[in-house]
Scaffold this motif. Sequence first.
Motif, mmCIF file in Angstrom:
data_model
loop_
_atom_site.group_PDB
_atom_site.id
_atom_site.type_symbol
_atom_site.label_atom_id
_atom_site.label_comp_id
_atom_site.label_asym_id
_atom_site.label_seq_id
_atom_site.Cartn_x
_atom_site.Cartn_y
_atom_site.Cartn_z
ATOM 1 N N ILE A 128 -94.410 84.945 -35.864
ATOM 2 C CA ILE A 128 -93.459 83.844 -35.723
ATOM 3 C C ILE A 128 -93.733 82.853 -36.840
ATOM 4 C CG2 ILE A 128 -92.695 81.941 -34.255
ATOM 5 C CD1 ILE A 128 -93.539 83.588 -31.838
ATOM 6 N N VAL A 129 -92.712 82.521 -37.608
ATOM 7 C CA VAL A 129 -92.876 81.604 -38.745
ATOM 8 C C VAL A 129 -91.951 80.410 -38.572
ATOM 9 C CG1 VAL A 129 -92.778 81.351 -41.247
ATOM 10 C CG2 VAL A 129 -93.458 83.546 -40.252
ATOM 11 N N ASP A 130 -92.548 79.232 -38.605
ATOM 12 C CA ASP A 130 -91.793 77.981 -38.489
ATOM 13 C C ASP A 130 -91.276 77.579 -39.872
ATOM 14 O OD1 ASP A 130 -90.888 75.392 -38.086
ATOM 15 O OD2 ASP A 130 -92.901 74.532 -37.893
ATOM 16 N N HIS A 131 -89.942 77.589 -40.032
ATOM 17 C CA HIS A 131 -89.324 77.148 -41.287
ATOM 18 C C HIS A 131 -88.730 75.748 -41.146
ATOM 19 C CE1 HIS A 131 -89.947 80.866 -43.432
ATOM 20 N NE2 HIS A 131 -89.316 81.575 -42.500
ATOM 21 N N ARG A 132 -89.302 74.972 -40.240
ATOM 22 C CA ARG A 132 -88.895 73.594 -39.976
ATOM 23 C C ARG A 132 -87.556 73.496 -39.267
ATOM 24 N NH1 ARG A 132 -92.007 69.357 -40.783
ATOM 25 N NH2 ARG A 132 -93.948 69.930 -41.810
ATOM 26 N N HIS A 133 -86.483 73.959 -39.862
ATOM 27 C CA HIS A 133 -85.179 73.858 -39.213
ATOM 28 C C HIS A 133 -84.722 75.187 -38.620
ATOM 29 C CE1 HIS A 133 -84.841 69.775 -40.561
ATOM 30 N NE2 HIS A 133 -85.027 70.135 -41.816
ATOM 31 N N SER A 134 -85.580 76.161 -38.666
ATOM 32 C CA SER A 134 -85.319 77.461 -38.035
ATOM 33 C C SER A 134 -86.652 78.162 -37.838
ATOM 34 C CB SER A 134 -84.381 78.325 -38.897
ATOM 35 O OG SER A 134 -85.033 78.699 -40.097
ATOM 36 N N VAL A 135 -86.627 79.230 -37.056
ATOM 37 C CA VAL A 135 -87.829 80.017 -36.797
ATOM 38 C C VAL A 135 -87.501 81.477 -37.088
ATOM 39 C CG1 VAL A 135 -89.559 80.696 -35.084
ATOM 40 C CG2 VAL A 135 -88.535 78.416 -34.987
ATOM 41 N N GLU A 136 -88.371 82.115 -37.836
ATOM 42 C CA GLU A 136 -88.208 83.538 -38.117
ATOM 43 C C GLU A 136 -89.152 84.322 -37.208
ATOM 44 O OE1 GLU A 136 -89.239 86.199 -41.895
ATOM 45 O OE2 GLU A 136 -87.608 84.784 -42.276
ATOM 46 N N ILE A 137 -88.595 85.269 -36.479
ATOM 47 C CA ILE A 137 -89.381 86.056 -35.521
ATOM 48 C C ILE A 137 -89.385 87.513 -35.963
ATOM 49 C CG2 ILE A 137 -89.584 86.766 -33.113
ATOM 50 C CD1 ILE A 137 -88.120 84.204 -32.334
ATOM 51 N N GLU A 138 -90.557 87.989 -36.318
ATOM 52 C CA GLU A 138 -90.687 89.391 -36.743
ATOM 53 C C GLU A 138 -91.044 90.238 -35.526
ATOM 54 O OE1 GLU A 138 -93.392 92.015 -39.816
ATOM 55 O OE2 GLU A 138 -92.829 89.965 -40.377
ATOM 56 N N THR A 139 -90.332 91.337 -35.356
ATOM 57 C CA THR A 139 -90.549 92.210 -34.207
ATOM 58 C C THR A 139 -90.639 93.663 -34.660
ATOM 59 O OG1 THR A 139 -88.276 92.864 -33.642
ATOM 60 C CG2 THR A 139 -88.956 90.651 -32.990
ATOM 61 N N THR A 140 -90.958 94.513 -33.718
ATOM 62 C CA THR A 140 -91.006 95.948 -34.012
ATOM 63 C C THR A 140 -89.619 96.537 -34.216
ATOM 64 O OG1 THR A 140 -91.108 96.296 -31.611
ATOM 65 C CG2 THR A 140 -93.194 96.337 -32.826
ATOM 66 N N GLN A 141 -88.562 95.765 -33.953
ATOM 67 C CA GLN A 141 -87.194 96.225 -34.160
ATOM 68 C C GLN A 141 -86.476 95.435 -35.252
ATOM 69 O OE1 GLN A 141 -85.827 98.889 -32.739
ATOM 70 N NE2 GLN A 141 -87.740 99.265 -31.642
ATOM 71 N N GLY A 142 -87.218 94.714 -36.069
ATOM 72 C CA GLY A 142 -86.595 93.943 -37.132
ATOM 73 C C GLY A 142 -86.958 92.474 -37.050
ATOM 74 N N CYS A 143 -86.335 91.708 -37.919
ATOM 75 C CA CYS A 143 -86.660 90.291 -38.035
ATOM 76 C C CYS A 143 -85.453 89.466 -37.582
ATOM 77 C CB CYS A 143 -86.998 89.979 -39.487
ATOM 78 S SG CYS A 143 -87.905 88.457 -39.700
ATOM 79 N N PHE A 144 -85.693 88.437 -36.754
ATOM 80 C CA PHE A 144 -84.621 87.606 -36.218
ATOM 81 C C PHE A 144 -84.818 86.161 -36.641
ATOM 82 C CE2 PHE A 144 -85.461 91.012 -33.134
ATOM 83 C CZ PHE A 144 -84.219 91.642 -33.132
ATOM 84 N N SER A 145 -83.711 85.488 -36.872
ATOM 85 C CA SER A 145 -83.744 84.063 -37.163
ATOM 86 C C SER A 145 -83.165 83.312 -35.971
ATOM 87 C CB SER A 145 -82.922 83.776 -38.422
ATOM 88 O OG SER A 145 -82.900 82.390 -38.674
#
Length: 407
Positions: A128-145
């Motif tokens: 999970i990456v905090d981009h301040r105004h959004s969060v990027e969530i990496e999973t075993t099925q791809g990456c979600f914003s």
Amino acid sequence: MKADSDALVTIVGGGVHGVHLAVRLLQAELLEPAELRIVDPSGLLESFRQKCRQCGMNEFRSPFVHHVGTDPFSLRDFAQARGREDELRSTRIGAERPTASLFFDHAEWICDRLSLESIHVDARVTDIVDHRHSVEIETTQGCFSTRWCLLAIGHGGSFTYPEWATELASTEPVAHVWEPSFDPDAIGETASIGIVGGGITAVQLATTLARFPGRDVVLFARSPFRVETLEASTDWMHFSGVTENLHAHPPASRAREEVITEARYDGTVPPYVFRRLQRGLERERIQLERSEIETATEAGGTVVVTCRDDTTLCLDKLVCATGFGSPYDGELFRHLRRASTLQTGYRGAPVLDDDTLRWIRQDGTPSPIAVSGVAAQHVLGPFARNVIGARRAGELIVEFLESAVEA
């Protein structure tokens, strides 16, 4: 990996906390179903359902007003409408307790009404990456914003073995009750079984396995049993006075951890489970061994244990019901401690805002990541991991999201 966008809110975890948060958000009409996502590799409530099966929990410790819906009386009304009032069991503290079957049927009914399966993503979150105004969530099925991320992940597979069992933990005759691979139904009807522990999980498992008269069930409980109706004083259910005293200490501090440890009645057994144990002992279905295991050795598909009082037993299966580890030692929390800009405190506890449960960044600003469940216990108190904790977390999170989403 390119982010697949578009969820306004992503909930990591599909257990009681994750499902309740989704229900609250949708019923508050803060967002459309298409703007919400629940990520869990096991399915909605499946991990919790499996844990109930694994330890033989047939009825809940908490009253019927604690469930995944928002209306406190929804489960009771559900039971009455279906002629299932007999599945509301009496209690000494007022409200009746539901059977596990009733609880899950009611939860499934709520999930169906809100079509929660349609927003479930069958995947495990790895980063999970905090981009301040959004969060990027990496999973075993791809990456979600996502704009907001709600963490509701429980202990994350962190549980404890006794020291003598660490080298045997992966061998066939020794298991932990919370291992995903542990299946009580796979134990032979004439097996000799040892269970280690003296709390509700160990006692429930012992009384469940002892129902087969051909089995020898030995319960290794070194300390006297402590009988308590709930996991903590009911004062903590009101989230007022005692919680304010908790918040007087610095966030994620050792002082808060000590308050929680003292307040929780860990290792206790509710009266109705203790009565079952007493009956099992009287009928000689269960043998109680008060001495502590010192050594355990695998021997041709069995395990030989030697206790401090020199008692030696040969068992077909030895099950450790010795509790969870630190709620901050799950794989995802460990990764976030190492790789992110989010603050942590004593023993790796997340530093959370007391009013919103938002995780605080190193620079002191609140992130778009909020935490529910046991990892929020420094804010919510000893019931944080329970259904009542999910309901309180839902109140706080919906309150702050109401203004954030409308802004």
